[in-house]
Write a protein that holds these residues in place. Structure first.
Motif, PDB file in Angstrom:
ATOM      1  N   ASP A  67      62.195  41.618  66.385  1.00  0.00           N
ATOM      2  CA  ASP A  67      62.860  40.399  66.825  1.00  0.00           C
ATOM      3  C   ASP A  67      64.186  40.911  67.552  1.00  0.00           C
ATOM      4  OD1 ASP A  67      60.971  38.973  65.935  1.00  0.00           O
ATOM      5  OD2 ASP A  67      62.008  38.060  64.119  1.00  0.00           O
ATOM      6  N   GLN A  95      55.280  45.437  57.188  1.00  0.00           N
ATOM      7  CA  GLN A  95      56.054  46.500  56.946  1.00  0.00           C
ATOM      8  C   GLN A  95      56.053  47.561  57.648  1.00  0.00           C
ATOM      9  OE1 GLN A  95      55.112  45.828  52.361  1.00  0.00           O
ATOM     10  NE2 GLN A  95      57.085  45.572  52.435  1.00  0.00           N
ATOM     11  N   GLU A 123      56.963  38.488  51.523  1.00  0.00           N
ATOM     12  CA  GLU A 123      57.986  37.289  51.877  1.00  0.00           C
ATOM     13  C   GLU A 123      57.688  36.598  52.958  1.00  0.00           C
ATOM     14  OE1 GLU A 123      61.607  39.129  50.709  1.00  0.00           O
ATOM     15  OE2 GLU A 123      60.267  39.359  48.839  1.00  0.00           O
ATOM     16  N   ASP A 124      57.180  36.953  54.002  1.00  0.00           N
ATOM     17  CA  ASP A 124      56.770  36.334  55.236  1.00  0.00           C
ATOM     18  C   ASP A 124      55.651  36.955  56.054  1.00  0.00           C
ATOM     19  OD1 ASP A 124      56.725  35.176  57.728  1.00  0.00           O
ATOM     20  OD2 ASP A 124      58.935  35.186  58.170  1.00  0.00           O
ATOM     21  N   GLY A 125      54.504  36.452  55.811  1.00  0.00           N
ATOM     22  CA  GLY A 125      53.069  37.041  56.298  1.00  0.00           C
ATOM     23  C   GLY A 125      52.881  37.241  57.703  1.00  0.00           C
ATOM     24  N   LYS A 126      53.970  36.532  58.406  1.00  0.00           N
ATOM     25  CA  LYS A 126      53.877  36.781  59.951  1.00  0.00           C
ATOM     26  C   LYS A 126      54.390  38.225  60.070  1.00  0.00           C
ATOM     27  CE  LYS A 126      56.938  33.849  62.032  1.00  0.00           C
ATOM     28  NZ  LYS A 126      57.972  33.228  61.464  1.00  0.00           N
ATOM     29  N   TYR A 127      55.011  38.805  59.566  1.00  0.00           N
ATOM     30  CA  TYR A 127      55.578  40.251  59.799  1.00  0.00           C
ATOM     31  C   TYR A 127      54.759  41.221  58.871  1.00  0.00           C
ATOM     32  CZ  TYR A 127      59.461  37.787  61.955  1.00  0.00           C
ATOM     33  OH  TYR A 127      60.305  37.160  63.130  1.00  0.00           O
ATOM     34  N   ARG A 168      59.531  45.741  61.357  1.00  0.00           N
ATOM     35  CA  ARG A 168      58.915  44.604  61.057  1.00  0.00           C
ATOM     36  C   ARG A 168      58.276  44.032  62.333  1.00  0.00           C
ATOM     37  NH1 ARG A 168      61.652  39.796  58.765  1.00  0.00           N
ATOM     38  NH2 ARG A 168      60.397  39.601  57.288  1.00  0.00           N
ATOM     39  N   ASP A 191      54.263  41.598  55.208  1.00  0.00           N
ATOM     40  CA  ASP A 191      55.492  41.303  54.540  1.00  0.00           C
ATOM     41  C   ASP A 191      55.143  40.466  53.401  1.00  0.00           C
ATOM     42  OD1 ASP A 191      58.036  40.609  53.408  1.00  0.00           O
ATOM     43  OD2 ASP A 191      58.965  41.035  55.293  1.00  0.00           O
TER      44      ASP A 191
END
Ligand code: ATP
Ligand code: MG
Length: 434
Positions: A283, A347, A341-345, A326, A339
Motif C-alpha cells: 500500500d 504474508q 487477520e485480513d485475507g485481502k493480503y 503484504r 494474512d
C-alpha cells in the motif's frame, strides 16, 4: 618449464613460459609487438628480427589475431610496454591457428551489437570486461552458499522435470517424456515444500528454472537461475525476510572480498547494505508511485514505470535494496499464505534492488483445505497435484522461503541494462543457441 599466468609475470621474473591468445599484433617490419592474453591479463611479446632469427620472425609475422600460442623467453622491464614489462622470446609455438577475419573483435575496439556478441559468445567472453561479470556472479554464488552452509541449511537438488506448473498460467515448457507430456519446472517451489514435509527444515538450492515468458523484456529469460530457500517452524514472513537480507548482504560482501578487481574493471562502486533493509508495504509503495504520477489500481502488479518512481524515492534516502511486503492475494501464486487477520493480503514480500524485482518470498499455506481452495481459485486442478498435496496430509510444519533470481541480482548490482549480459549463454524467446 612450468607455465605462468601473465599476471604473475613482472620485470624480475627472468625466464618464463606463457600461453594464451594473440589479442593484438603490430608489425613494424624488423620489430613486432604481440599482445598475449590469458584469463588473468595481458603481456607484450616483443619480437625483434636481430634477436630471434628468421624462423620465429616468420612464424610471428604469419600469426592471425586470436591464435593460441606458447612463448618462452626472458622478461625485461620496459616502461612503454603495457604493464611495464615485455617478453623477448626464445621460442614461439602456435598451438592453434585462428582463422580470419574474426567474427567480432574481442578487444571491443570495434562495436558489435549485443546480438552479434551473443552469436559469437565464446569470443565475446574473451574480453576481460565480460569475464568480470562472471567473476562477480561466481562470488555471488559463493557468498550465498557460504552463508547457507554456515547457518545450517542443506543444499538439495530437486527434479527439473515434472508433471505440473507451479506459478499458474501457461508459462510452462512442455517436453516429450516417452509417450507422455511432461514439463520443465518453473521453480523449485513444490519440491522444496515437499522437503519441509520430509523434515529437512532448512534447505537451499541454486537451480535453473524455465518459464515460457510471453513478453520480451530486458529482465526476462526463458531459462533463469534462482537461489532458492525454504525453512520450517517460522512465526511469519518476517523470519524469511531476515534470512533473505542476510543472504544478500553475504553475497555483496563476498563480491567485494573476492571479486574487487572485477568490480574495478566494471567501474562499479558496490555498497554493503545496512540491515535491517527498508520495508515498505504494498500500500505504501502504491502511494509513492501515485505521488509521482503513476496510479496503480489496488490489487494490480507494480509496473516498471511505478517501480522506477519508487526506486528513485528510496535511492534518495540511501536504500538500494528494499522490501515491498503484504501483497494483495490476487497478485500472488496459490501457495502463499493469506494474512490470517485480513485475507485481502498475503504474508509475502518482494526484495528489490533499485527498480529490479530480485526475489519473491513469504510464508506458505500449510493447511490442506485452504491450499486446495487457493489452487481452485487460480483455475488449476488440485487432482493433478496429488503428489504435492499428499505431503500436507500427514504433518506439514508452518514454513516459508524465497526464490531469488541470480541473473537479475548480477545484472542489477552491476548496472547492466539487459539481463542477457549476466548469463553465459542466454535463452530467450528468440535465442536458443549457442
Ligand atoms: P516478474 O514479475 O518480474 O516476471 P515473477 O514475480 O513472475 O517475476 P517469481 O515467480 O517471483 O517471478 O520468481 C522469483 C524470482 O525469480 C523473481 O523475483 C526473479 O528474480 C526471478 N525470475 C522469475 N522469472 C524470471 C525470468 N523469466 N527471467 C529471469 N529471472 C526470473
Ligand atoms: Mg515475483
Amino acid at each position: 618449464m612450468e607455465r605462468k599466468y601473465t599476471s604473475e609475470v613482472d620485470g624480475s621474473s627472468g625466464e618464463v613460459k606463457v600461453q594464451g591468445w594473440v589479442r593484438d599484433k603490430r608489425d613494424l617490419g624488423s620489430i613486432m609487438f604481440l599482445v598475449l592474453a590469458d584469463r588473468t591479463g595481458e603481456i607484450q611479446i616483443t619480437v625483434k628480427e636481430d634477436e630471434v632469427g628468421e624462423e620465429i620472425m616468420d612464424r610471428a609475422e604469419s600469426l592471425n589475431r586470436e591464435s593460441v600460442i606458447s612463448v618462452t623467453g626472458k622478461v625485461e622491464e620496459n616502461e612503454q610496454a603495457p604493464g611495464g614489462s615485455e617478453i623477448h622470446p626464445d621460442s614461439l609455438d602456435v598451438l592453434s591457428e585462428s582463422e580470419k577475419p574474426l567474427p567480432m573483435d574481442p578487444r571491443g575496439k570495434q562495436d558489435a551489437s549485443l546480438s552479434t556478441r551473443l552469436d559469437n559468445r565464446f569470443m565475446d567472453l574473451r574480453n576481460s570486461k565480460r569475464r568480470a561479470i562472471f567473476e562477480v556472479r561466481n562470488a555471488a554464488c559463493s557468498g550465498a552458499r557460504g552463508w547457507f552452509e554456515e547457518n545450517g541449511f542443506m543444499e538439495v537438488h530437486t527434479p527439473k522435470i515434472t508433471v505440473s506448473g507451479t506459478e499458474g498460467g501457461a508459462e510452462v515448457f512442455p517436453i516429450i517424456y516417452y509417450e507422455k507430456e511432461a514439463f520443465l519446472v518453473q521453480s523449485a517451489q513444490l519440491y522444496k515444500q515437499l522437503m519441509q514435509a520430509a523434515g529437512a527444515e532448512k534447505v537451499y538450492e541454486i537451480t535453473p528454472q524455465w518459464r515460457a515468458e510471453k513478453s520480451r523484456t530486458p529482465r526476462h529469460l526463458t531459462e533463469s537461475f534462482s537461489v532458492d530457500m525454504e525453512m520450517s517452524f517460522i512465526e511469519d514472513q518476517e523470519d524469511v525476510m531476515e534470512v533473505q537480507e542476510k543472504v544478500v548482504k553475504a553475497m555483496v560482501e563476498e563480491i567485494k572480498d573476492s571479486a574487487s578487481d572485477a568490480l574495478d574493471e566494471l567501474d562499479i562502486d558496490l555498497k554493503v547494505p545496512e540491515l535491517p533493509l527498508k520495508r515498505l508495504t504494498y500500500d505504501e509503495a502504491l502511494e509513492i508511485a501515485g505521488e509521482k504520477g503513476e496510479e496503480i489500481q489496488w490489487g494490480e502488479d507494480i509496473n516498471i514505470k511505478a517501480m522506477r518512481n519508487i526506486a528513485e524515492k528510496l535511492e534518495e534516502k540511501g536504500h538500494d535494496f528494499y522490501f515491498i511486503k503484504r501483497w494483495p492475494v490476487g497478485e500472488r501464486a496459490f501457495y502463499y499464505r493469506p494474512d490470517p487477520e485480513d485475507g485481502k493480503y498475503t504474508q509475502t514480500f518482494d526484495l528489490n534492488y533499485r527498480s529490479w524485482e530480485l526475489s519473491s518470498g513469504g510464508q506458505r499455506i500449510h493447511d490442506l483445505d485452504l491450499l486446495k481452495k487457493r489452487i481452485e481459485e487460480q483455475g488449476m486442478d488440485p487432482s493433478e497435484m496429488k503428489f504435492y498435496l499428499d505431503a500436507f496430509r500427514y504433518g506439514m510444519p508452518p514454513h516459508g522461503g524465497f526464490g531469488m533470481g541470480l541473473d537479475r541480482f548480477v545484472a542489477s548490482i552491476l548496472d547492466i541494462e539487459n539481463i542477457k549480459e549476466a548469463v553465459l549463454f542466454p535463452r530467450t524467446p528468440d535465442r536458443l543457441q549457442p
